[in-house]
Design a protein around this motif. Structure first.
Motif, short mmCIF file in Angstrom:
data_model
loop_
_atom_site.label_atom_id
_atom_site.label_comp_id
_atom_site.label_asym_id
_atom_site.label_seq_id
_atom_site.Cartn_x
_atom_site.Cartn_y
_atom_site.Cartn_z
N LYS A 138 0.81 -1.22 0.00
CA LYS A 138 0.00 0.00 0.00
C LYS A 138 0.85 1.27 0.00
O LYS A 138 0.32 2.37 -0.10
N LEU A 139 2.18 1.10 0.14
CA LEU A 139 3.08 2.25 0.19
C LEU A 139 4.28 1.97 -0.69
O LEU A 139 4.87 0.89 -0.63
N TRP A 140 4.65 2.96 -1.53
CA TRP A 140 5.86 2.82 -2.33
C TRP A 140 6.68 4.11 -2.23
O TRP A 140 6.17 5.17 -1.91
N GLY A 141 7.97 3.96 -2.53
CA GLY A 141 8.84 5.12 -2.51
C GLY A 141 10.08 4.89 -3.36
O GLY A 141 10.25 3.82 -3.96
N ILE A 142 10.93 5.91 -3.41
CA ILE A 142 12.22 5.81 -4.08
C ILE A 142 13.29 6.22 -3.07
O ILE A 142 12.99 6.59 -1.94
N ASN A 143 14.56 6.14 -3.46
CA ASN A 143 15.64 6.52 -2.55
C ASN A 143 15.48 7.97 -2.11
O ASN A 143 15.31 8.87 -2.94
N PRO A 144 15.55 8.24 -0.80
CA PRO A 144 15.41 9.62 -0.34
C PRO A 144 16.65 10.48 -0.59
O PRO A 144 16.63 11.67 -0.33
N TYR A 145 17.73 9.86 -1.08
CA TYR A 145 18.97 10.58 -1.39
C TYR A 145 19.44 10.20 -2.79
O TYR A 145 18.92 9.26 -3.40
N SER A 146 20.44 10.91 -3.29
CA SER A 146 20.93 10.67 -4.65
C SER A 146 22.23 9.90 -4.68
O SER A 146 22.86 9.79 -5.74
N ASN A 147 22.66 9.35 -3.56
CA ASN A 147 23.89 8.55 -3.51
C ASN A 147 23.67 7.24 -4.26
O ASN A 147 22.89 6.38 -3.82
N SER A 148 24.36 7.06 -5.38
CA SER A 148 24.14 5.89 -6.23
C SER A 148 24.56 4.58 -5.58
O SER A 148 24.23 3.51 -6.07
N PHE A 149 25.27 4.67 -4.44
CA PHE A 149 25.64 3.45 -3.72
C PHE A 149 24.40 2.66 -3.32
O PHE A 149 24.43 1.43 -3.26
N TYR A 150 23.31 3.36 -3.05
CA TYR A 150 22.08 2.71 -2.60
C TYR A 150 21.14 2.33 -3.75
O TYR A 150 20.08 1.78 -3.52
N PHE A 151 21.55 2.64 -4.98
CA PHE A 151 20.69 2.35 -6.12
C PHE A 151 20.85 0.89 -6.54
O PHE A 151 21.95 0.35 -6.55
N LYS A 152 19.75 0.26 -6.88
CA LYS A 152 19.75 -1.12 -7.35
C LYS A 152 18.77 -1.23 -8.51
O LYS A 152 17.79 -0.50 -8.60
N SER A 153 19.03 -2.18 -9.38
CA SER A 153 18.14 -2.36 -10.53
C SER A 153 16.84 -3.07 -10.17
O SER A 153 15.85 -2.97 -10.88
N GLU A 154 16.87 -3.79 -9.02
CA GLU A 154 15.68 -4.53 -8.61
C GLU A 154 14.98 -3.83 -7.45
O GLU A 154 15.61 -3.20 -6.60
N PRO A 155 13.65 -3.94 -7.39
CA PRO A 155 12.91 -3.35 -6.27
C PRO A 155 13.07 -4.19 -5.00
O PRO A 155 13.51 -5.33 -5.06
N THR A 156 12.71 -3.61 -3.87
CA THR A 156 12.67 -4.35 -2.62
C THR A 156 11.29 -4.19 -1.99
O THR A 156 10.62 -3.17 -2.20
#
Length: 275
Positions: A138-156
């Motif tokens: 019921k809730l979705w979001g994206i990374n709250p910061y722009s640090n690409s270290f936390y970016f992944k191609s797959e959702p969690t």
């Protein structure tokens, strides 16, 4: 027309983009509102609180008079802050697809740290409402910061990451936060406990003016650190150390979510109205 196309149409026709704000009329026009095209312009509501400074109110009114953006005023409640303001907005729009975003967003970037176009942002919003529903969240979001270290191609869908300054709420019974600071942690944990997961699209992140732009709804300095301490204790007590642990750091409180946690099969959670 297949089911996905039908739902996509319903999302777009039923979408509200809420921007709670305080003291940032210039920032909103220059940055936050530039995230969208005219396609989504009619869906945006800028929420002010009724203790906004008169000069700021007149600047916000220009956004309506000169550019056509909707404005709405919310009453100031006891202990008022961003958490309580978002509670009111969630209650108003509980039957709609609600995108709640911060008032200090400069850009949304992709995994290559390239600024996304407004057209791609809007398509991403629709896609994430669809994916969130497909994963029974019921809730979705994206990374709250722009640090690409936390970016992944797959959702969690685990508790590995929070859903913060750019998050979507599907229609239904809303969950309300009992804290103002660290409200994004509370919101994420409450949804995970009730729904069994939160959907995080890890391909995108936010560039914001956090701690650099005067205004906004959050406390700063010693007041913020004090409230973070108090709210962190509330969160740990509410959700338990199996879900979240508290750590002290130089610049405030760090809450670490346990992404291995799974709900007990018999768990039922009700979040009462805290307005």
């Amino acid at each position: 027309m297949n089911d996905d196309e039908t739902y996509q149409t319903w999302v777009e026709n039923n979408l509200v983009i809420a921007i709670p704000t305080y003291g940032r009329p210039t920032t909103i026009l220059k940055h936050t509102l530039s995230l969208f095209t005219d396609r989504f312009k009619s869906k945006i509501i800028i929420y002010l609180q009724d203790n906004e400074k008169p000069n700021n109110v007149s600047e916000y009114e220009k956004l309506h008079n000169d550019h056509g953006y909707k404005l709405a005023m919310l009453p100031v409640l006891e202990g008022y802050g961003i958490g309580m303001k978002r509670n009111q907005i969630k209650k108003i729009h509980k039957k709609q697809h609600l995108l709640m975003i911060d008032d200090d967003i400069r850009a949304i970037v992709d995994m290559s740290n390239i600024k996304m176009s407004p057209e791609n942002i809007e398509n991403m919003i629709i896609e994430n409402f669809i994916k969130c529903r497909e994963h029974s969240c019921k809730l979705w979001g994206i990374n709250p910061y722009s640090n690409s270290f936390y970016f992944k191609s797959e959702p969690t869908t685990t508790l590995k990451f929070i859903c913060g300054g750019f998050c979507g709420h599907l229609p239904g019974t809303p969950l309300y936060s009992y804290v103002n600071c660290l409200e994004d942690y509370y919101n994420t944990l409450a949804h995970f406990r009730r729904d069994g997961g939160v959907y995080r699209d890890n391909r995108y992140g936010l560039k914001t003016t956090l701690f650099t732009n005067k205004g906004g709804l959050q406390l700063m300095g010693e007041d913020r650190l004090r409230d973070e301490e108090i709210n962190a204790d509330v969160i740990v007590k509410e959700f338990g150390e199996k879900m979240v642990r508290k750590h002290i750091k130089k610049r405030g409180v760090d809450l670490r979510l346990n992404h291995h946690y799974k709900n007990p099969p018999t768990l039922h959670f009700q979040n009462e109205n805290c307005l």
